[in-house]
Design a protein around this motif. Structure first.
Motif, mmCIF file in Angstrom:
data_model
loop_
_atom_site.group_PDB
_atom_site.id
_atom_site.type_symbol
_atom_site.label_atom_id
_atom_site.label_comp_id
_atom_site.label_asym_id
_atom_site.label_seq_id
_atom_site.Cartn_x
_atom_site.Cartn_y
_atom_site.Cartn_z
ATOM 1 N N SER A 1 0.854 -1.188 0.000
ATOM 2 C CA SER A 1 0.000 0.000 0.000
ATOM 3 C C SER A 1 0.890 1.238 0.000
ATOM 4 C CB SER A 1 -0.925 0.020 1.221
ATOM 5 O OG SER A 1 -0.153 0.038 2.420
ATOM 6 N N GLY A 2 0.338 2.329 -0.511
ATOM 7 C CA GLY A 2 1.084 3.577 -0.577
ATOM 8 C C GLY A 2 0.722 4.493 0.571
ATOM 9 N N ASP A 3 1.683 4.758 1.428
ATOM 10 C CA ASP A 3 1.459 5.651 2.565
ATOM 11 C C ASP A 3 1.930 7.053 2.187
ATOM 12 O OD1 ASP A 3 0.806 5.928 5.526
ATOM 13 O OD2 ASP A 3 2.866 6.702 5.449
ATOM 14 N N ARG A 4 1.054 8.037 2.335
ATOM 15 C CA ARG A 4 1.353 9.408 1.945
ATOM 16 C C ARG A 4 2.124 10.127 3.040
ATOM 17 N NH1 ARG A 4 -2.994 7.748 -0.760
ATOM 18 N NH2 ARG A 4 -3.702 8.836 -2.654
ATOM 19 N N THR A 5 3.217 10.782 2.640
ATOM 20 C CA THR A 5 4.023 11.563 3.585
ATOM 21 C C THR A 5 4.448 12.863 2.906
ATOM 22 O OG1 THR A 5 6.093 10.526 2.867
ATOM 23 C CG2 THR A 5 4.926 9.490 4.700
ATOM 24 N N ALA A 6 4.816 13.835 3.713
ATOM 25 C CA ALA A 6 5.341 15.120 3.223
ATOM 26 C C ALA A 6 4.425 15.737 2.179
ATOM 27 C CB ALA A 6 6.753 14.952 2.658
ATOM 28 N N VAL A 7 3.126 15.725 2.446
ATOM 29 C CA VAL A 7 2.153 16.293 1.518
ATOM 30 C C VAL A 7 2.000 17.781 1.836
ATOM 31 C CG1 VAL A 7 -0.196 16.165 0.624
ATOM 32 C CG2 VAL A 7 0.966 14.078 1.389
ATOM 33 N N SER A 8 2.385 18.634 0.892
ATOM 34 C CA SER A 8 2.288 20.085 1.113
ATOM 35 C C SER A 8 0.833 20.520 1.048
ATOM 36 C CB SER A 8 3.112 20.839 0.071
ATOM 37 O OG SER A 8 2.653 20.539 -1.236
ATOM 38 N N ALA A 9 0.458 21.395 1.987
ATOM 39 C CA ALA A 9 -0.927 21.853 2.039
ATOM 40 C C ALA A 9 -1.267 22.782 0.877
ATOM 41 C CB ALA A 9 -1.198 22.557 3.369
ATOM 42 N N ARG A 10 -0.303 23.517 0.369
ATOM 43 C CA ARG A 10 -0.536 24.425 -0.749
ATOM 44 C C ARG A 10 0.701 24.456 -1.643
ATOM 45 N NH1 ARG A 10 0.409 27.653 3.728
ATOM 46 N NH2 ARG A 10 2.229 29.052 3.550
ATOM 47 N N ALA A 11 0.531 24.978 -2.809
ATOM 48 C CA ALA A 11 1.637 25.071 -3.757
ATOM 49 C C ALA A 11 2.541 26.244 -3.402
ATOM 50 C CB ALA A 11 1.099 25.216 -5.177
ATOM 51 N N GLU A 12 3.816 26.043 -3.563
ATOM 52 C CA GLU A 12 4.802 27.070 -3.276
ATOM 53 C C GLU A 12 5.251 27.748 -4.573
ATOM 54 O OE1 GLU A 12 5.544 27.931 -0.280
ATOM 55 O OE2 GLU A 12 4.428 26.293 0.688
ATOM 56 N N ALA A 13 5.464 29.069 -4.493
ATOM 57 C CA ALA A 13 5.894 29.819 -5.674
ATOM 58 C C ALA A 13 7.352 29.507 -5.993
ATOM 59 C CB ALA A 13 5.712 31.316 -5.438
ATOM 60 N N LEU A 14 7.632 29.355 -7.283
ATOM 61 C CA LEU A 14 8.990 29.128 -7.766
ATOM 62 C C LEU A 14 9.433 30.363 -8.548
ATOM 63 C CD1 LEU A 14 8.653 25.448 -9.069
ATOM 64 C CD2 LEU A 14 9.560 26.207 -6.867
ATOM 65 N N GLY A 15 10.491 31.016 -8.077
ATOM 66 C CA GLY A 15 10.976 32.209 -8.766
ATOM 67 C C GLY A 15 12.018 31.927 -9.823
ATOM 68 N N GLY A 16 12.466 30.691 -9.919
ATOM 69 C CA GLY A 16 13.545 30.376 -10.845
ATOM 70 C C GLY A 16 13.183 30.576 -12.305
ATOM 71 N N SER A 17 11.941 30.285 -12.688
ATOM 72 C CA SER A 17 11.563 30.391 -14.093
ATOM 73 C C SER A 17 11.607 31.844 -14.571
ATOM 74 C CB SER A 17 10.153 29.814 -14.285
ATOM 75 O OG SER A 17 9.217 30.488 -13.453
ATOM 76 N N ARG A 18 11.102 32.760 -13.768
ATOM 77 C CA ARG A 18 11.131 34.167 -14.154
ATOM 78 C C ARG A 18 12.544 34.725 -14.147
ATOM 79 N NH1 ARG A 18 6.700 37.770 -11.368
ATOM 80 N NH2 ARG A 18 6.777 38.808 -13.388
ATOM 81 N N ILE A 19 13.349 34.282 -13.196
ATOM 82 C CA ILE A 19 14.739 34.753 -13.143
ATOM 83 C C ILE A 19 15.509 34.275 -14.360
ATOM 84 C CG2 ILE A 19 16.898 34.533 -11.865
ATOM 85 C CD1 ILE A 19 15.293 34.487 -9.303
ATOM 86 N N ARG A 20 15.309 33.010 -14.759
ATOM 87 C CA ARG A 20 15.997 32.500 -15.951
ATOM 88 C C ARG A 20 15.554 33.237 -17.203
ATOM 89 N NH1 ARG A 20 15.196 27.561 -13.182
ATOM 90 N NH2 ARG A 20 13.239 27.239 -14.312
ATOM 91 N N ALA A 21 14.250 33.496 -17.323
ATOM 92 C CA ALA A 21 13.762 34.228 -18.495
ATOM 93 C C ALA A 21 14.302 35.655 -18.512
ATOM 94 C CB ALA A 21 12.237 34.235 -18.495
ATOM 95 N N LEU A 22 14.356 36.296 -17.348
ATOM 96 C CA LEU A 22 14.872 37.660 -17.265
ATOM 97 C C LEU A 22 16.366 37.699 -17.599
ATOM 98 C CD1 LEU A 22 14.323 40.614 -16.527
ATOM 99 C CD2 LEU A 22 14.840 40.038 -14.150
ATOM 100 N N ALA A 23 17.117 36.738 -17.094
ATOM 101 C CA ALA A 23 18.552 36.693 -17.385
ATOM 102 C C ALA A 23 18.799 36.453 -18.875
ATOM 103 C CB ALA A 23 19.221 35.597 -16.555
#
Length: 245
Positions: free
Chosen positions: A154-176
């Motif tokens: 059976s699959g036991d769920r762990t480390a389940v984030s309650a909400r999505a976290e913002a990732l700034g890397g995509s905008r920084i790469r596009a800006l660079a």
């Protein structure tokens, strides 16, 4: 071209440099407006045997009873969930976020699930749908291979984030990337324009060598060459004999 020459060219064509920098800044601003912030929702699932897998008379702690076969099953399930058919089925159900399922290396039968989207709600919903699909694929795999009931994983769920976290890397790469492209274009345009304008500039006239100005110059009256001056020094041996009177 040396660094000093490059700086000299940039200073000489400063108008072009300023225009290029202004266009680069405008392009970077547009990139920030176009590229959306990405959000990521993550979780983990560990495949465990039931306590009675070692026998009903001697139940075992599921976390201590980890077999090599569990990692094999985790790899198979991760591959099944990542197939194009499953992706299309999830997208048809409205879960359109990009997701990834991988086995955590060196940690046993642990599946890591991540989903990315510019809508944080869609990222979380897709992550939850992928975990449900893992349960479905795990049950179907064990049912097809006729796994004994007391050894069903059976699959036991762990480390389940309650909400999505913002990732700034995509905008920084596009800006660079936009800034680098703009600065490179400005540099090339400045060098090219400086080379074109330098080639069009007329070359300065060479000065006359000393002694060439008086040789063969026309006489002011007759137009012919001027006779040598009577006071000019005679060549050695050029002596006039004086007649006796």
């Amino acid at each position: 071209m040396s660094l000093l020459n490059l700086l000299t060219v940039l200073a000489r064509r400063w108008v072009v440099v300023l225009i290029g920098l202004a266009l680069t800044a405008a392009g970077c601003y547009q990139v920030l407006q176009i590229v959306d912030t990405q959000y990521q929702a993550s979780s983990q699932m560990v495949l465990l045997l039931p306590p009675e897998a070692s026998g009903t008379e001697s139940p075992t702690n599921p976390f201590l009873n980890v077999q090599s076969g569990q990692e094999t099953v985790a790899s198979l399930v991760a591959g099944n969930v990542a197939t194009p058919d499953v992706r299309r089925a999830l997208a048809k159900a409205g879960h359109t976020a990009e997701y990834d399922v991988a086995v955590l290396p060196g940690a046993g039968p642990i599946l890591v699930i991540t989903s990315n989207d510019d809508d944080p709600g869609n990222a979380v919903a897709t992550r939850d749908a992928v975990m449900a699909e893992i349960d479905t694929q795990l049950a179907a795999l064990q049912d097809r291979t006729q796994v004994p009931e007391r050894q069903v994983l059976s699959g036991d769920r762990t480390a389940v984030s309650a909400r999505a976290e913002a990732l700034g890397g995509s905008r920084i790469r596009a800006l660079a990337g936009a800034a680098a492209a703009g600065l490179l274009a400005t540099l090339l345009a400045t060098l090219l324009l400086d080379r074109v304008l330098t080639r069009r500039r007329p070359a300065p006239e060479a000065p006359e060598a000393p002694g060439e100005a008086g040789a063969g110059e026309p006489d002011d009256v007759g137009g012919g060459p001027r006779p040598p001056s009577a006071l000019s020094p005679r060549a050695p041996g050029d002596k006039r004999t004086r007649r006796a009177s």
